[in-house]
Design a protein around this motif. Structure first.
Motif, short mmCIF file in Angstrom:
data_model
loop_
_atom_site.label_atom_id
_atom_site.label_comp_id
_atom_site.label_asym_id
_atom_site.label_seq_id
_atom_site.Cartn_x
_atom_site.Cartn_y
_atom_site.Cartn_z
N LYS A 427 0.82 -1.22 0.00
CA LYS A 427 0.00 0.00 0.00
C LYS A 427 0.84 1.26 0.00
O LYS A 427 0.39 2.31 -0.45
N GLN B 78 0.57 7.36 -4.63
CA GLN B 78 1.07 6.79 -3.40
C GLN B 78 1.79 7.95 -2.74
O GLN B 78 2.81 8.42 -3.24
N ASN B 93 -4.60 2.08 -5.90
CA ASN B 93 -5.15 2.20 -4.55
C ASN B 93 -6.54 1.58 -4.48
O ASN B 93 -6.88 0.87 -3.54
N ASN B 300 -0.24 6.63 4.86
CA ASN B 300 -0.53 6.49 3.43
C ASN B 300 -1.67 7.42 3.05
O ASN B 300 -2.82 7.01 2.98
N TYR B 303 -3.61 6.53 -0.17
CA TYR B 303 -4.50 5.39 0.02
C TYR B 303 -5.73 5.81 0.83
O TYR B 303 -6.86 5.49 0.48
#
Lengths: 428, 340
Positions: A427, B78, B93, B300, B303
Motif C-alpha cells: 500500500k 502513493q 489504490n 498512506n 490510500y
C-alpha cells in the motif's frame, strides 16, 4: 441517526481548524523568514520541569549569543505531528522541531523538508556514535538526539516482595513464574494498554529482538519482507505468554496513559506489577499516582532472554528521536542544537525529564534506580534496535501493530503477522 | 442605474439616461415594452440571488467540494503526506481497497449497523411516538429523557459508556452487586457482544431524534381523519395500521434516509469506545475507522484519500437510489421552479 446539520457543524469546525492551523503556522514562521536571528523551536514538553528546561536553555544560549533569540513553543504531543506536517508542507515550519525519527523522518528527507546536520567532532563526541546512528539516513545525521530511551519492564518492587519474587526475571520461564506468583496475591501481573495498539505491539517487537538476528532485522528494514521464520517464532512466543493470561482483565480496551484504569495508572496505584515501556513511563506513572509524585518503589529490568533465539540476549530496544532543523532554518539553529548536547545542558535536561542523557559525561546525574538499571543494560547491550514501527516506517509498523492486537484478541495467528505486514508493504 | 425599478414611461418606452441612445446603434428591434421590463426585472433578480447566495456557495465550494476534489486527486497517488505527491499509481489504490479483506469486514459491519439501526430504531420510535402522542401523565418528562442522549455530544457519550462498560467498570460492578454476577461480560472487546453493545448505545443515543420526527409527523395528521374512522367503527389497531402508518410514510422514509447516511458514515462513537485497533477485532470497525487506520496512521495519505472517495461514492449511490425509488413521491413538488 444523524442530522444534516452535522455537515454544517463539520464545515464550521473545519473552518476553525483551518484558521487555528493558519494561526499556529504563522507563529512558527519567524525563524525562516526574517533572518534577524530569531529561531522558533517546537517541543512537546507542555509544562512543569520539561518546558522550563527549554526556556532556561534558550535564555542561557541568548546570554552567550546576544544576537540570537530562541523562541520556545510547546505543542500538545498528540497535535504535534499533524501541525508539523501542515507547517512543513506550507513552508512555514519552525526552525527547530521535535523529530520522531524513523519512517516519518525518512518522508521529510525524501520531500527535502529538513536539512542534514553538519556536526563537528566535539558534537559527535558529546552525542556518541550509537545515538547518532539511530538518526542517520545514508550516513547523514538528520536530528540531534538528546536522550537514550532503552525499553524494558518497569515493575513495582513492593508487589514483587509481597508475591515472594526475590530477583527480577531474566528468562521467559522466570517471567512466567513471576506471573503465577503475582496472580496469587490478586494483582494483575502485567498491565498493557492494547487500545492504543503500540503498547501491545512492543511485546512482539521485543520477542522479535530476541528471536531474530541483528542481520535479519536490518535486512527486513531494507526489503520489507518478513520471510525469516523468526518473525513467526516471535508471534508464537507471544501467543505462548498469552496462554498464562499475564495481562490485566480487559486489557484490550485499556489505554496506556490516561487515567487510573490505564496501564500506567494501574502501576501507579499498585493494581498491576509490571509494564513494558520506554523511558518516558516513570513520568507518566508519576502523574497518575494518588499524590502525583513519582512511584517510590519503581524498578526496571531488561526484557528477559528467550531460549533458542538468534538475537543477542543483551540486545535492547529503544526509541531514537531528537530535534531536526527545517530546510530554511538559519545556521544559528544548528548552534543551539550543538549547545544543548554539551555537558551542563545535558545534565539539566536529564534532571528535567528524568531520563538518560546521550552525553556520557552527563550520565553522572542519573540517580533514579530504574534509570541506573536501564543505563547499565544499555551500556552492556551488544546492539540496540529502534522500535520496529519506527524502523519499518509508519505503514508497515501500523500493520504490524494491528496484527499483534489481532493476535492478542485471538483473531489472528502468529503466521498472520508476517502476512499482514507484507500486504501493507504494497500500500505504501 | 438611475432608477431602481426601471419604471416605464407613459408611452411605453423605458426611460433612459440619453434619449434615443441605442435606437440607432443597435439593429435589434426594440422589444415589446412589457417584456423589456420583465427581462430587466429578471436580470436584477438573478443578480440578487447571485449576491445573496455567493457567500454560502463559496463556503460550500471551499470546504466541501474542493476537499472532495482534492481527495480524488490524491487518491491516484502513493503519497506519504510530506511535500507534493509525485508517485502516480493510477487506480492501484482502488484495486487494493476493493481486494482488502479488512475492507470487506468494515463494509459488512457498516451494512449490519445500517440494517440493525433501521430494524431496531424504526419500530421502537413509532411505538414510543404513539405512546407519547397520548395524554399520559409525565409525558414531557419521558420526552426529555428520550431526547437528552441525542443532545449530548458523541465524545461525551462514548467516553461515559466506555468507562462504564470496561470489564472492571461500573456496569459489571452493578451486575455483581445485585447478584447477577453470572451476567458479567467484556461488553466492549468480546466479538460476540460488541456489535450489540454498539447497537444498544446507538439506539439509546439516536432514538430521541427518530421519536421527535415521528411525533411531528403524527401531529401533522388531521384529527378529523381519526374521528371519521372512529365513527365508522374502526378499532384502535385498525386506525394505526390503515391510517397512521400510511400517513406517517413520508416521515418514516425521510428518517430512514438520514439513518442510512448516518450509518454509512458512523465514526465517532466507535472511535471513542473501541479505538481504531480493537474495533477491528471486536467487529465494530466502520469504513471511516478503516480510512483513518489505513490512511493517516499508516502515513498512506494517498490510500486514505482513495478510501474517502470510495466512501463518498458508496454514500452517493445509496442516496441516489433511495431518492429515486423511495423518496420519489415525497419529493414531488418539493423542488419548485424558480418563477418570476
Amino acid at each position: 441517526m444523524m442530522r444534516k446539520t452535522r455537515c454544517a457543524t463539520a464545515a464550521a469546525i473545519g473552518l476553525c481548524i483551518a484558521l487555528a492551523a493558519a494561526g499556529c503556522a504563522g507563529g512558527g514562521d519567524s525563524s525562516s523568514s526574517d533572518g534577524q536571528g530569531t529561531v522558533t523551536l517546537w517541543t512537546n514538553a507542555m509544562e512543569g520541569r520539561g518546558a522550563q528546561y527549554w526556556k532556561d536553555a534558550a535564555k542561557a544560549y541568548h546570554a552567550l549569543h546576544p544576537d540570537v533569540a530562541i523562541k520556545i513553543q510547546s505543542v500538545q504531543n498528540e497535535d504535534l505531528d499533524g501541525k508539523l506536517q501542515n507547517a512543513l508542507n506550507s513552508n512555514s515550519a519552525p526552525g527547530i522541531f521535535l523529530q520522531r525519527g524513523g519512517g516519518k523522518m525518512q518522508a521529510m528527507v525524501n520531500a527535502g523538508q529538513i536539512q542534514a546536520l553538519e556536526l563537528a567532532d566535539t558534537d559527535k563526541a558529546n552525542v556518541g556514535e550509537a545515538a547518532l546512528e539511530g538518526v542517520s539516513i545514508d550516513g547523514k545525521v538528520y536530528a540531534m538526539p538528546l536522550d537514550t530511551q532503552p525499553e524494558g519492564i518497569y515493575y513495582s518492587e513492593d508487589l514483587f516482595k509481597k508475591a515472594g519474587i526475590t530477583s527480577a526475571p531474566t528468562t521467559m520461564d522466570e517471567l512466567k513464574d513471576a506471573v503465577a506468583k503475582l496472580k496469587a496475591i490478586k494483582v494483575a501481573p502485567i498491565a498493557v494498554g492494547a487500545k492504543d495498539a503500540w503498547p501491545a505491539a512492543h511485546w512482539y517487537y521485543n520477542f522479535a529482538l530476541r528471536e531474530c538476528s541483528q542481520e535479519s532485522t536490518q535486512e527486513a528494514a531494507k526489503s520489507l519482507t518478513f520471510d525469516d521464520p523468526c518473525w513467526t517464532s516471535a508471534g508464537e512466543d507471544l501467543a505462548e505468554l498469552l496462554e498464562t493470561e499475564p495481562f490485566q482483565k480487559g486489557f484490550l480496551t485499556a489505554t496506556s496513559q490516561q487515567g487510573a484504569g490505564s496501564s500506567a495508572g494501574m502501576i501507579a496505584n499498585h493494581k498491576a506489577a509490571m509494564e513494558l515501556m520506554g523511558n518516558w513511563d516513570p513520568g507518566v506513572i508519576a502523574d497518575l499516582t494518588p499524590d502525583k509524585k513519582p512511584l517510590p518503589d519503581l524498578g526496571w529490568f531488561p526484557f528477559p532472554a528467550v531460549p533458542g533465539g538468534k538475537g543477542d540476549p543483551t540486545a535492547i530496544m529503544g526509541g531514537a528521536g531528537g530535534y531536526s532543523l527545517s530546510k530554511n532554518a538559519p545556521k544559528e539553529a544548528l548552534g543551539f542544537l550543538q549547545f544543548v548536547v554539551t555537558k551542563e545542558q545535558q545534565e539539566a535536561y536529564a534532571e528535567a525529564f528524568d531520563t538518560i542523557p546521550v552525553n556520557k559525561e552527563a550520565q553522572g546525574v542519573v540517580t533514579e534506580p530504574y534509570n541506573i538499571s536501564a543505563l547499565q543494560a544499555f551500556n552492556k547491550a551488544a546492539y540496540s534496535m529502534q522500535f520496529l514501527d519506527t524502523v519499518y516506517g509508519q505503514n508497515v509498523g501500523n500493520a504490524m501493530n494491528i496484527a499483534v492486537v489481532n493476535l492478542m484478541a485471538g483473531k489472528g495467528s502468529a503466521t498472520d503477522i508476517a502476512k499482514d505486514v507484507k500486504a501493507a508493504a504494497e500500500k505504501g | 442605474m438611475s432608477d431602481t425599478l426601471g419604471t416605464d414611461t407613459a408611452d411605453g418606452r423605458q426611460s433612459q439616461g440619453t434619449p434615443g441612445a441605442g435606437d440607432a446603434a443597435t439593429s435589434v428591434p426594440p422589444a415589446p415594452p412589457r417584456a423589456a421590463a420583465h427581462r430587466r426585472g429578471r436580470a436584477r433578480m438573478r443578480l440578487e440571488i447571485a449576491v445573496l447566495s455567493a457567500p454560502a456557495i463559496i463556503t460550500f465550494l471551499a470546504f466541501v467540494i474542493f476537499p472532495v476534489a482534492l481527495a480524488a486527486y490524491y487518491g491516484f497517488y502513493q503519497w506519504k503526506g510530506y511535500g507534493e505527491p509525485t508517485d502516480w499509481v493510477g487506480l492501484n489504490n482502488y484495486k487494493l481497497i476493493l481486494t482488502d479483506p479488512a475492507f470487506h469486514d468494515v463494509l459488512w459491519h457498516n451494512g449490519l449497523i445500517l440494517v440493525l439501526s433501521l430494524v431496531i430504531q424504526g419500530p421502537l420510535a413509532i411505538v414510543l411516538a404513539l405512546l407519547l402522542n397520548q395524554k399520559i401523565r409525565g409525558r414531557s418528562t419521558i420526552r426529555v429523557l428520550i431526547f437528552v442522549p441525542y443532545i449530548i455530544s458523541e465524545v461525551i457519550v462514548g467516553t461515559g459508556w466506555s468507562l462504564m462498560l470496561q470489564s472492571n467498570g461500573a456496569g459489571n460492578d452493578l451486575l455483581h452487586r445485585i447478584g447477577l454476577g453470572s451476567l458479567e461480560a467484556d461488553w466492549i472487546a468480546d466479538p460476540d457482544l460488541a456489535i450489540w453493545t454498539l447497537m444498544a448505545i446507538i439506539t439509546w443515543k439516536y432514538i430521541g431524534f427518530a421519536v421527535i420526527l415521528m411525533l411531528a409527523g403524527l401531529q401533522s395528521i388531521p384529527d378529523e381523519i381519526f374521528e371519521a374512522a372512529q365513527i365508522d367503527g374502526a378499532s384502535y389497531w385498525q386506525i394505526q395500521r390503515r391510517i397512521t402508518l400510511p400517513l406517517l410514510g413520508p416521515t418514516i422514509r425521510i428518517w430512514a434516509f438520514l439513518s442510512i447516511i448516518g450509518s454509512l458514515q458512523l465514526f465517532d462513537l466507535v472511535y471513542i469506545i473501541w479505538g481504531q485497533y480493537v474495533s477491528g477485532t471486536a467487529g465494530t470497525s466502520t469504513m471511516a475507522i478503516y480510512m483513518l487506520a489505513q490512511g493517516r496512521n499508516a502515513g498512506n495519505y494517498g490510500y486514505g484519500s482513495a478510501v474517502a472517495v470510495v466512501m463518498f461514492v458508496i454514500s452517493l449511490i445509496v442516496a441516489l437510489i433511495y431518492q429515486r425509488f423511495v423518496l420519489r413521491r415525497d419529493l414531488r413538488g418539493a423542488v419548485t421552479e424558480g418563477t418570476v
